[in-house]
Each structure stands twice: as structure tokens, then as C-alpha cells.
Design a protein around this motif. Structure first.
Motif, short mmCIF file in Angstrom:
data_model
loop_
_atom_site.label_atom_id
_atom_site.label_comp_id
_atom_site.label_asym_id
_atom_site.label_seq_id
_atom_site.Cartn_x
_atom_site.Cartn_y
_atom_site.Cartn_z
N ARG A 178 0.45 11.09 -16.21
CA ARG A 178 -0.28 10.00 -16.88
C ARG A 178 0.50 8.69 -16.78
O ARG A 178 -0.09 7.62 -16.58
N ARG A 179 1.81 8.75 -16.91
CA ARG A 179 2.62 7.54 -16.80
C ARG A 179 2.49 6.94 -15.41
O ARG A 179 2.35 5.74 -15.24
N LEU A 180 2.55 7.78 -14.38
CA LEU A 180 2.45 7.30 -13.00
C LEU A 180 1.07 6.73 -12.70
O LEU A 180 0.95 5.71 -12.02
N VAL A 181 0.02 7.37 -13.21
CA VAL A 181 -1.33 6.86 -13.01
C VAL A 181 -1.48 5.52 -13.72
O VAL A 181 -2.11 4.59 -13.19
N SER A 182 -0.89 5.39 -14.91
CA SER A 182 -0.93 4.11 -15.63
C SER A 182 -0.18 3.03 -14.87
O SER A 182 -0.64 1.89 -14.77
N LEU A 200 -1.52 -0.54 -13.38
CA LEU A 200 -0.87 -1.82 -13.61
C LEU A 200 -0.57 -2.55 -12.31
O LEU A 200 -0.71 -3.77 -12.22
N MET A 201 -0.17 -1.80 -11.30
CA MET A 201 0.20 -2.41 -10.03
C MET A 201 -1.00 -2.83 -9.20
O MET A 201 -0.95 -3.86 -8.53
N ALA A 252 0.84 -1.20 0.00
CA ALA A 252 0.00 0.00 0.00
C ALA A 252 0.87 1.25 0.00
O ALA A 252 0.51 2.27 -0.59
N LEU A 253 2.03 1.16 0.63
CA LEU A 253 2.94 2.30 0.67
C LEU A 253 3.41 2.65 -0.74
O LEU A 253 3.45 3.83 -1.11
N GLN A 254 3.77 1.66 -1.54
CA GLN A 254 4.20 1.92 -2.91
C GLN A 254 3.07 2.51 -3.74
O GLN A 254 3.29 3.41 -4.54
N ALA A 255 1.87 2.02 -3.56
CA ALA A 255 0.72 2.55 -4.29
C ALA A 255 0.48 4.00 -3.88
O ALA A 255 0.24 4.86 -4.73
N GLN A 256 0.57 4.27 -2.59
CA GLN A 256 0.38 5.65 -2.12
C GLN A 256 1.48 6.56 -2.67
O GLN A 256 1.22 7.70 -3.04
N ALA A 270 12.11 -4.72 -12.64
CA ALA A 270 12.93 -4.07 -13.68
C ALA A 270 12.13 -3.06 -14.48
O ALA A 270 12.65 -2.01 -14.87
N GLY A 271 10.87 -3.36 -14.74
CA GLY A 271 10.04 -2.43 -15.50
C GLY A 271 9.80 -1.13 -14.75
O GLY A 271 9.90 -0.04 -15.33
N ILE A 272 9.50 -1.23 -13.48
CA ILE A 272 9.29 -0.04 -12.66
C ILE A 272 10.59 0.75 -12.55
O ILE A 272 10.60 1.97 -12.67
N ALA A 273 11.69 0.05 -12.36
CA ALA A 273 12.99 0.72 -12.27
C ALA A 273 13.29 1.48 -13.55
O ALA A 273 13.79 2.62 -13.51
N GLN A 274 12.97 0.89 -14.68
CA GLN A 274 13.22 1.55 -15.97
C GLN A 274 12.36 2.81 -16.11
O GLN A 274 12.85 3.86 -16.55
N ILE A 275 11.11 2.74 -15.71
CA ILE A 275 10.23 3.91 -15.79
C ILE A 275 10.73 5.00 -14.86
O ILE A 275 10.78 6.18 -15.23
N MET A 276 11.11 4.65 -13.64
CA MET A 276 11.59 5.64 -12.68
C MET A 276 12.90 6.27 -13.16
O MET A 276 13.11 7.48 -13.00
#
Length: 184
Positions: free
Chosen positions: A98-102, A106-107, A50-54, A154-160
Motif C-alpha cells: 500500500r505504501r508503494l502504491v501510494s 504521488l509520483m 518511467a523506469l522509476q514508476a515501473q 529526500a522523501g522517497i529516500a526516507q520511505i525506502m
């Protein structure tokens, strides 16, 4: 393929979708018996705390706030080049949101609709405004880099990492604009 051949499906995948769309429905009663296990949670690698989602919600909100600030700066920019850059930065901040909301969708499988602020934005003197936004962009870039480093995905790391690079580019653009205004 013979039409009489028994094809097995993993209905748990469909159940997760149905739970989000229409939780009160049981779409496959004839296929599953009462002994069928209820839909299992997403695999461990797909679940996030929940922390990551927040955190994603907060980041999206902050990107949208940055967009609002840049749009306010368009109105007080001293020349066309500065106005053009402020519009460009506002558009990019909107794309980040928009990328973060997407990514949040996904998460979690949930749509997040950021609450848009209606508060007026006080715009300081032009050079001070650029200075404040420069520091904000550097802070955001550092935060995205840390999130990329700490991510197990890895996908999240790449986006960040991509967001961090974009924020650093924004900071460099603001610094160039500040240099032009201080020496003018």
C-alpha cells in the motif's frame, strides 16, 4: 479583502487535476483566454522517469506476492507462534505494498491496481520455507537500501530506508524462528 480586488490564481495547478479527472472539460473558460499557456508539466523535481514508476509497480507486486506466500505458510506452520508471525509478516507486506502504491500515485498522479495472482503457492518443507523467505527478505532490504541511496528525493529516500529496515527486521524474525525449529 475587498470583493473587487483582482485575485490571481495559478490555474495550471487546477488544470493538472482536471486533466486526470475529466480531460474533456474546460472548467475555467471565462477566466482564461485562448492565449493562456497550456498547463505546464510538473516541475523537474516532481517528475520521475518511467523506469522509476515501473520499479514501484514491480515492488508493490512483489510485496503482495510475499504477502500471499506468508498467508500460505500460516496453514503449514508447526505451532501458534509460527502462525502468528506468518500472519504478522503477511500484514506488514500488505502495508508495504500500500505504501508503494501510494508513492506511485504521488509520483505519477495515476492509480495503480496491482494484478493479484491466483496461482497456487507450493510450500516447501518448513525449514526450507523459512530459509527461502529469509533470503528474499535480505534481498528486498538490500534493494530498498540501494533505492534510498540512489534517490534524489529526500522523501522517497526516507520511505525506502524505512522499508529496508522493516525487511531486515523480517529477516531477523525468520532467522529466530528457524533457530527454534532447527534446535527443537
Amino acid at each position: 479583502m475587498d470583493s473587487n480586488e483582482n485575485v490571481t490564481y495559478d490555474y495550471r495547478l487546477y488544470d493538472r487535476v482536471w486533466q486526470r479527472v475529466a480531460p474533456e472539460l474546460n472548467p475555467y473558460p471565462e477566466v482564461r483566454s485562448a492565449e493562456t499557456a497550456p498547463s505546464s508539466p510538473l516541475p523537474e523535481r516532481c517528475t520521475q522517469s518511467a523506469l522509476q514508476a515501473q520499479t514501484l509497480r514491480n515492488l508493490a507486486d512483489e510485496e503482495l506476492e510475499g504477502r500471499r506466500v506468508y498467508l500460505a505458510y500460516v496453514r503449514c506452520a508447526p505451532n501458534n507462534n509460527a502462525r502468528r508471525l506468518m500472519r504478522q509478516l503477511a500484514e506488514e507486506e500488505g502495508r508495504h505494498a500500500r505504501r508503494l502504491v501510494s508513492l506511485y500515485y504521488l509520483m505519477t498522479g495515476e492509480c495503480y491496481k496491482p494484478v493479484l495472482s491466483t496461482n497456487c503457492i507450493a510450500v516447501p518443507a518448513w525449514c526450507e520455507a523459512l530459509r527461502q523467505r529469509y533470503h528474499e527478505e535480505i534481498y528486498d532490504a538490500t534493494r530498498y537500501e540501494r533505492l534510498a541511496r540512489d534517490s534524489n528525493d529526500a522523501g522517497i529516500a526516507q520511505i525506502m530506508t524505512a522499508l529496508a529496515g522493516s525487511e531486515m527486521r523480517h529477516a531477523r524474525q525468520l532467522l529466530c524462528l528457524l533457530e527454534q525449529n532447527l534446535l527443537a
